[in-house]
Design an enzyme around this catalytic site. Structure first.
Site, PDB file in Angstrom:
ATOM      1  N   ASP A 158      -3.284   6.636  -3.206  1.00  0.00           N
ATOM      2  CA  ASP A 158      -1.908   5.984  -2.632  1.00  0.00           C
ATOM      3  C   ASP A 158      -1.608   4.915  -3.926  1.00  0.00           C
ATOM      4  O   ASP A 158      -2.254   4.782  -4.532  1.00  0.00           O
ATOM      5  CB  ASP A 158      -2.033   5.601  -1.258  1.00  0.00           C
ATOM      6  N   SER A 188       0.798  -1.169   0.088  1.00  0.00           N
ATOM      7  CA  SER A 188      -0.066   0.099   0.022  1.00  0.00           C
ATOM      8  C   SER A 188       0.768   1.159  -0.099  1.00  0.00           C
ATOM      9  O   SER A 188       1.391   1.600  -1.054  1.00  0.00           O
ATOM     10  CB  SER A 188      -1.075  -0.001   1.280  1.00  0.00           C
ATOM     11  N   ASP A 222      -6.371   2.002  -2.851  1.00  0.00           N
ATOM     12  CA  ASP A 222      -7.426   1.960  -1.985  1.00  0.00           C
ATOM     13  C   ASP A 222      -7.729   2.982  -1.145  1.00  0.00           C
ATOM     14  O   ASP A 222      -8.716   2.868  -0.439  1.00  0.00           O
ATOM     15  CB  ASP A 222      -7.179   0.242  -1.223  1.00  0.00           C
TER      16      ASP A 222
END
Length: 613
Positions: free
Chosen positions: A324, A161, A328
Site C-alpha cells: 500500500d 496509509s 506497511d
C-alpha cells in the site's frame, strides 16, 4: 491570547469560526474558511452544515492515529491541527521524560505531508526536545524501525496509509521511557515500546492537545532539528538481510507500490535477499499523491491490482507483490488459470496463516532469526492476531507447540504482545520481526513471503499446496469480508444498535449459540465497539465500525474439520473415476472450497438483508 475553541457548543457559531481563521497559520485553509463563513452568514444551509461538521470537535486518535480529509477546521487534517497535536505530544513527553526528549519524524508523499512533518519538528525543537527528521517520502516501517534503532522517546509518521487521496494522517509511537512513566507494569511498558499509542497514553496526549490555547501560543523553531541521511535506509535493509530469509530458487516477481513511497526500499530489500527477477509496475512505482491509476490506493480494493496482473501475464510472473502507499501492508497474488486475470489474490488470512506456519516451523527447528539470536530471553514465543482475523493461525502454531492470542483490532494492540514472534491482521498487516519493527511492515513481510514461495518451489511444491497441507492437518478456516461504505456515518451507529437489540438467530442455517457484545470486554480484551456471533457449526461473524474509514465492517468465518476435507477429496475422486475421467491429484482444499464459499455467500446475503444497507 483568548483560548481558540475547537468546536461549536450550541450549534453554528460564526465567532468560533472567525477566531479559528485568525489563528490558522496556513493562508490557504484560512481563506477557505472565510469563504464558507461568508456563505453561511448569508443563509446558505449547505455552508452552515459544512461548518457544523468541520467544528463538530477535533480529530481524535482512532485505530491508526489521527486521520481525516485535508481541509480547514478542527475536524480535518491541516497545519493548525498538526501544530496542536505536536504541542500536546511535546507537553506529554516533557512531563513524562523531561527536557531533551527525542522524537523521530517521518512522512510519506501525500499532499501536506512534508509541511506537517516540518511543523512537528519545529514544535518539538522549540519545546526543548530533540527532533530527528527522516529523509522525506519513506515508508512507515522505516519510522517504526528508526524509533527503536535510535532509542527515541517517540515517533511521528505523517501518512494516511491506504486512504483516498484527499486524506492525510498522523501516527504517534512511543519509546520505553514515557511508557515506564505511565504504565504500572514495567513488562507492559517494555512490550509496548516502539508501538503506536494506546490507552492511557492516547488520552493523556489528548488532554495535552486540548490544553493548547491556540496555535499562535505554540512556539515553533525556524531550525535546529536533526536530519538523518539515507544511512538509516541502509541500516533497515541490513536488518532485513539479517533475517536469514533468502531466495532458494529463481522466482519471477511483479512488484507494485500503488503510487506510494515503498518502491525503492522494497526493490532493494528483494535484491539484497537474492531475488533478481523483479518487474516493477512502472506506472505505479513513483510516489504520486493523486494515485491516478487506482480508485482507492488499497490492495484490498477491487481493481487495485489490475495493472499488476497485466504485467504479470506479460512476463509470466510466479508471484505478485503489492504494497500500500506507505508500505506497511502487503498483498500477494499467485497464478491461477481459473480466474479471468490469471492470478488469485490471497486473502490477508491466507498470507497470515502461511507466514505464521513458516515462522512456527523455523522457530521449532531453531532456524528462525529470533531463535538464533536467543529470542526474547526467558519469554516463550507467542503468536498474535486481531480478533477479527482467522482462528486458523492459532490452530497452525498450536500444532508446533506454540500459543496464539487474540488482540483488539489494530496493530497498536498486536505489536505490544509480550514475547511476540509473529503477528498479523486480516487487513494485510504482518509483523515478521517485532524486535526491530514493532508494527506491521509490508516490506520485510513481502521478502519473507517471497522466500517462502521460492523454498516451496525448490521443494517441488507451491503456495496452494502448502495451504492444502496445513488445512489437511488443522482444518479449513475460510474467511470473507463484507463492508458497507456509508456517506451518512450515523447509519453505522443505527446498524450497530439494531444488531444489539435483535441479532440474527441463525447463520447459513446454523443456530446462533453465542452472542458477545465486545463493548463489555471479551476474553480479557479491553472493551471495543463490536458484536461477535458464533453458531453451533463454528461459524463466526464479527461486526464493527471501521476505525479509519466511514465503513461498517463484517468479518465472516466458516470452519471445516480435516475429516471433511478428506471426504470431499475422496468424493471428487470417486466422481471422476465413475465418469471415466483421469484427473490430476485433487487438493482437499479445492474439493471443499465451493461448499465453504457457498456458506460464506449465504451469510453475506443474510447480513445485507438484515442491515438493509
Amino acid at each position: 491570547m483568548t483560548r481558540v475553541a475547537d468546536r461549536f457548543t450550541t450549534g453554528f457559531d460564526a465567532e468560533v469560526v472567525r477566531a479559528w481563521i485568525a489563528d490558522d497559520p496556513d493562508p490557504q485553509t484560512a481563506t477557505t474558511l472565510e469563504h464558507i463563513l461568508t456563505q453561511a452568514e448569508t443563509g446558505d444551509e449547505a455552508a452552515v452544515a459544512d461548518l457544523e461538521d468541520r467544528f463538530a470537535g477535533p480529530l481524535v486518535f482512532g485505530t491508526a492515529g489521527l486521520r481525516g480529509e485535508i481541509a480547514a477546521g478542527p475536524n480535518r487534517m491541516n497545519r493548525a491541527v498538526v501544530i496542536r497535536a505536536a504541542a500536546g505530544l511535546a507537553a506529554f513527553l516533557a512531563e513524562t521524560v523531561g527536557e531533551g526528549f527525542r522524537v523521530v519524524i517521518g512522512c510519506d508523499a501525500r499532499y501536506k505531508s512534508s509541511e506537517f512533518a516540518r511543523d512537528t519538528a519545529a514544535v518539538i525543537t522549540a519545546a526543548g526536545g530533540t527532533a530527528i527528521q527522516l529523509p522525506e517520502q519513506l515508508p512507515t516501517p522505516l519510522l517504526a524501525f528508526a524509533l527503536s534503532h535510535l532509542g527515541a522517546d517517540a515517533g511521528v509518521m505523517v501518512t494516511a496509509s491506504h486512504n483516498p487521496p484527499a486524506d492525510n494522517g498522523y501516527k504517534v509511537y512511543l519509546g520505553q521511557r514515557p511508557l515506564l512513566a505511565i504504565e504500572s507494569d514495567p513488562t507492559a511498558a517494555e512490550a509496548g515500546a516502539g508501538s503506536q499509542i494506546v490507552s492511557p497514553a492516547d488520552a493523556l496526549i489528548a488532554e495535552k492537545i486540548a490544553a493548547v490555547e491556540s496555535v499562535a501560543s505554540v512556539p515553533r523553531a525556524e531550525s535546529g532539528w536533526e536530519h538523518l541521511d539515507e544511512g538509516i535506509v541502509e541500516t533497515y535493509l541490513d536488518r532485513i538481510d539479517a533475517l536469514g530469509v533468502r531466495a532458494e530458487s529463481e522466482l519471477s516477481i511483479v512488484l507494485t507500490s500503488l503510487h506510494g513511497v515503498g518502491a525503492s526500499v522494497a526493490e532493494a530489500a528483494l535484491a539484497r535477499t537474492g531475488f533478481d527477477t523483479v518487474h516493477p509496475v512502472a506506472s505505479q512505482q513513483a510516489p504520486d499523491p493523486d494515485f491516478p491509476t487506482v480508485t482507492f490506493p488499497n490492495p484490498e480494493e477491487a481493481g487495485a491490482l489490475d495493472a499488476s496482473y497485466e504485467l504479470a501475464r506479460e512476463v509470466g510472473a510466479e508471484l505478485v507483490i503489492a504494497n500500500d502507499p506507505d508500505a506497511d501492508r502487503f498483498s500477494a497474488a499467485i497464478p491461477d488459470a481459473s480466474t479471468a486475470t490469471g492470478y488469485r489474490q490471497l486473502s490477508g488470512d491466507e498470507v497470515g496463516l502461511l507466514l505464521g506456519e513458516d515462522a512456527a516451523t523455523r522457530l521449532a527447528a531453531g532456524t528462525h532469526h529470533a531463535a538464533q539470536a536467543g529470542g526474547s530471553g526467558s519469554v516463550t514465543p507467542v503468536f498474535a492476531n486481531s480478533i477479527v482475523s482467522s482462528r486458523g493461525l492459532a490452530a497452525a502454531v498450536g500444532s508446533h507447540g506454540f500459543a496464539a492470542v487474540n488482540t483488539l483490532t489494530g496493530f497498536k494492540w498486536i505489536s505490544r504482545v509480550a514475547g511476540l514472534a509473529f503477528g498479523y491482521e486480516e487487513a494485510l498487516g504482518y509483523c515478521v520481526d517485532p524486535a526491530a519493527v514493532r508494527d506491521k511492515d509490508g516490506i520485510s513481510a513481502a521478502v519473507t513471503f517471497a522466500a517462502l514461495a521460492s523454498r516451496l518451489k525448490a521443494e517441488g511444491s507451491g503456495i496452494e499446496a502448502e495451504l492444502d497441507r496445513i488445512r489437511r492437518r488443522d482444518g479449513f478456516f475460510a474467511t470473507a469480508p463484507l463492508s458497507f461504505r456509508l456517506d451518512d456515518v450515523s447509519l453505522i451507529a443505527t446498524a450497530m444498535a439494531k444488531l444489539r437489540q435483535s441479532p440474527p438467530t441463525a447463520l447459513a442455517g446454523s443456530p446462533v449459540a453465542e452472542i458477545h457484545d465486545l463493548s463489555g470486554g471479551y476474553q480479557g480484551l479491553p472493551p471495543t465497539d463490536g458484536i461477535l456471533l458464533l453458531s453451533e457449526s463454528g461459524t463466526r461473524v464479527i461486526v464493527r465500525p471501521s476505525g479509519t474509514e466511514p465503513k461498517l465492517k463484517c468479518y465472516l468465518e466458516v470452519v471445516a474439520e480435516p475429516s471433511e476435507l478428506e471426504a470431499a477429496a475422496e468424493a471428487d475422486a470417486r466422481a471422476a473415476a465413475n465418469a471415466g475421467v483421469r484427473l490430476p491429484k485433487t487438493s482437499a482444499s479445492a474439493s471443499l472450497q465451493p461448499a465453504l464459499r457457498e456458506r460464506l455467500t449465504s451469510i453475506s446475503t443474510e447480513l445485507k438483508d438484515f442491515f438493509g444497507l
